[in-house]
Design an enzyme around this catalytic site. Sequence first.
Site, PDB file in Angstrom:
ATOM      1  N   GLY A  15      86.636  -2.223  42.744  1.00  0.00           N
ATOM      2  CA  GLY A  15      88.072  -2.246  42.032  1.00  0.00           C
ATOM      3  C   GLY A  15      88.729  -3.558  42.113  1.00  0.00           C
ATOM      4  N   TYR A 167      80.985  14.535  48.497  1.00  0.00           N
ATOM      5  CA  TYR A 167      81.059  13.474  47.569  1.00  0.00           C
ATOM      6  C   TYR A 167      80.457  13.834  46.398  1.00  0.00           C
ATOM      7  CZ  TYR A 167      80.427   8.493  45.790  1.00  0.00           C
ATOM      8  OH  TYR A 167      80.294   7.444  44.923  1.00  0.00           O
TER       9      TYR A 167
HETATM   10  N1  LIG Z   1      79.647   1.519  45.974  1.00  0.00           N
HETATM   11  C1  LIG Z   1      78.787   2.078  45.357  1.00  0.00           C
HETATM   12  O1  LIG Z   1      77.530   1.895  45.404  1.00  0.00           O
HETATM   13  C2  LIG Z   1      79.294   3.248  44.541  1.00  0.00           C
HETATM   14  C3  LIG Z   1      78.242   3.883  43.780  1.00  0.00           C
HETATM   15  C4  LIG Z   1      78.736   4.848  42.880  1.00  0.00           C
HETATM   16  C5  LIG Z   1      80.147   5.237  42.506  1.00  0.00           C
HETATM   17  N2  LIG Z   1      80.972   4.419  43.218  1.00  0.00           N
HETATM   18  C6  LIG Z   1      82.354   4.649  43.114  1.00  0.00           C
HETATM   19  O2  LIG Z   1      83.144   3.436  42.810  1.00  0.00           O
HETATM   20  C7  LIG Z   1      84.485   3.509  43.184  1.00  0.00           C
HETATM   21  C8  LIG Z   1      84.717   2.378  44.091  1.00  0.00           C
HETATM   22  O3  LIG Z   1      84.180   2.477  45.318  1.00  0.00           O
HETATM   23  P1  LIG Z   1      83.763   1.078  46.192  1.00  0.00           P
HETATM   24  O4  LIG Z   1      82.558   1.102  46.094  1.00  0.00           O
HETATM   25  O5  LIG Z   1      84.372  -0.205  45.545  1.00  0.00           O
HETATM   26  O6  LIG Z   1      84.282   1.296  47.618  1.00  0.00           O
HETATM   27  P2  LIG Z   1      85.582   0.696  48.384  1.00  0.00           P
HETATM   28  O7  LIG Z   1      85.059  -0.809  48.585  1.00  0.00           O
HETATM   29  O8  LIG Z   1      85.636   1.355  49.639  1.00  0.00           O
HETATM   30  O9  LIG Z   1      87.061   0.829  47.680  1.00  0.00           O
HETATM   31  C9  LIG Z   1      87.444   2.043  47.613  1.00  0.00           C
HETATM   32  C10 LIG Z   1      88.849   2.088  47.057  1.00  0.00           C
HETATM   33  O10 LIG Z   1      89.520   3.334  46.907  1.00  0.00           O
HETATM   34  C11 LIG Z   1      90.701   3.285  47.869  1.00  0.00           C
HETATM   35  N3  LIG Z   1      90.979   4.899  48.009  1.00  0.00           N
HETATM   36  C12 LIG Z   1      90.375   5.594  48.821  1.00  0.00           C
HETATM   37  N4  LIG Z   1      91.139   6.605  49.171  1.00  0.00           N
HETATM   38  C13 LIG Z   1      92.244   6.444  48.695  1.00  0.00           C
HETATM   39  C14 LIG Z   1      93.466   7.238  48.388  1.00  0.00           C
HETATM   40  N5  LIG Z   1      93.441   8.426  49.175  1.00  0.00           N
HETATM   41  N6  LIG Z   1      94.295   6.936  47.794  1.00  0.00           N
HETATM   42  C15 LIG Z   1      94.289   5.716  47.033  1.00  0.00           C
HETATM   43  N7  LIG Z   1      93.346   4.787  47.109  1.00  0.00           N
HETATM   44  C16 LIG Z   1      92.368   5.273  48.029  1.00  0.00           C
HETATM   45  C17 LIG Z   1      90.373   2.320  48.927  1.00  0.00           C
HETATM   46  O11 LIG Z   1      91.647   2.227  49.566  1.00  0.00           O
HETATM   47  P3  LIG Z   1      91.816   1.840  51.033  1.00  0.00           P
HETATM   48  O12 LIG Z   1      91.589   0.396  50.833  1.00  0.00           O
HETATM   49  O13 LIG Z   1      93.265   2.171  51.264  1.00  0.00           O
HETATM   50  O14 LIG Z   1      90.775   2.444  51.770  1.00  0.00           O
HETATM   51  C18 LIG Z   1      89.771   1.272  48.230  1.00  0.00           C
HETATM   52  O15 LIG Z   1      90.570   0.519  47.802  1.00  0.00           O
HETATM   53  C19 LIG Z   1      84.530   4.949  44.041  1.00  0.00           C
HETATM   54  O16 LIG Z   1      85.053   5.990  43.241  1.00  0.00           O
HETATM   55  C20 LIG Z   1      83.166   5.325  44.517  1.00  0.00           C
HETATM   56  O17 LIG Z   1      82.767   6.635  44.391  1.00  0.00           O
HETATM   57  C21 LIG Z   1      80.512   3.484  44.436  1.00  0.00           C
END
Ligand SMILES: NC(=O)c1ccc[n+]([C@@H]2O[C@H](COP(=O)([O-])OP(=O)(O)OC[C@H]3O[C@@H](n4cnc5c(N)ncnc54)[C@H](OP(=O)(O)O)[C@@H]3O)[C@@H](O)[C@H]2O)c1
Length: 284
Positions: A15, A167
Amino acid sequence: MSKTVVITGGNSGIGLATAHELARRGARVCLACRDQAKAQAARTEILAAVPGAQVEVYQLDLASFDAIRRFVASFSAAHDSLDVLINNAGAVPLKQQKSAEGFELQFGANYLGPVLLTHLLLPLMEKAVTVDGEARIVHLASIAHNLGRIDPATFRGRARYNPLAAYAQSKLGNLMFSNALASRLPAGITTQALHPGGVDSPIYRELPRAVYAVMRLFLISPQRAARLIADLSLAPHWKGKSGGYETVQWPKPVSRHARSRQEQEALYDTSCKLLGIPPLAARR
Ligand SMILES: NC(=O)c1ccc[n+]([C@@H]2O[C@H](COP(=O)([O-])OP(=O)(O)OC[C@H]3O[C@@H](n4cnc5c(N)ncnc54)[C@H](OP(=O)(O)O)[C@@H]3O)[C@@H](O)[C@H]2O)c1
């Protein structure tokens, strides 16, 4: 005129990288985040990288229907329309948690929350269509959706909690929601889902260090994922394209559940009932 983009979870990982990319491309970026200190730090970081960027910070916790409604009220007070919504936020707690309404947290915050948020923001997106001819919704799903099953018996909690199963269900839900929306959205609004690739982000922060060290060898940068998300959000060649599932890393398997129109409809109707919102009528 610059496009106004809401990105949930824009303060971390994919993000945050996407927020940078959107700002670089001239969009007004609205970070809708749970952790306000991290969101302000993200804003400062983006402004340092892109001087003059338009970056706004809002409070949003997707694990609470009330908090989602408060976010929409404060965003609507500041904006007449919305061009792009990126449903990016997601979490993978290793121990079972519940949302404010008592749903298992991944079902509640990764899936149900974005469904409510999207419906509440649609009137602002319809206004963008009248001004600019289009508006777009982008959903962060995952290749992990292939492991998911929609099981109503788990919506309010699992007797034996398996974080990956929870998940995968939530990510299957994201993709099925995008597919269900594609046949329902008002003219001019499109919906696209994607797997961003295996991305090196803080989402893996709860894994044992040794596991993360091995995984990291295969992960791509958040910036690579961000480029596809920014393209789906803003690029002219994606205009008018709806109901797709894109990926940064191939192959791109799509589960039969995500493709089943009947299963999409069933989940969509159940979700609207759980949220207490009227379902959008499907186009024939
Ligand atoms: N990384 C991967 O390999 C991967 C693969 C497939 C899909 N994705 C998807 O990509 C998206 C982003 O993930 P990321 O890898 O960038 O993970 P990340 O760095 O952990 O970021 C996740 C974000 O979601 C926010 N969040 C979590 N729970 C929340 C809630 N209840 N209300 C509002 N915000 C919330 C977190 O906020 P806080 O900072 O407050 O925790 C953080 O800003 C997710 O939907 C994930 O499922 C990721």
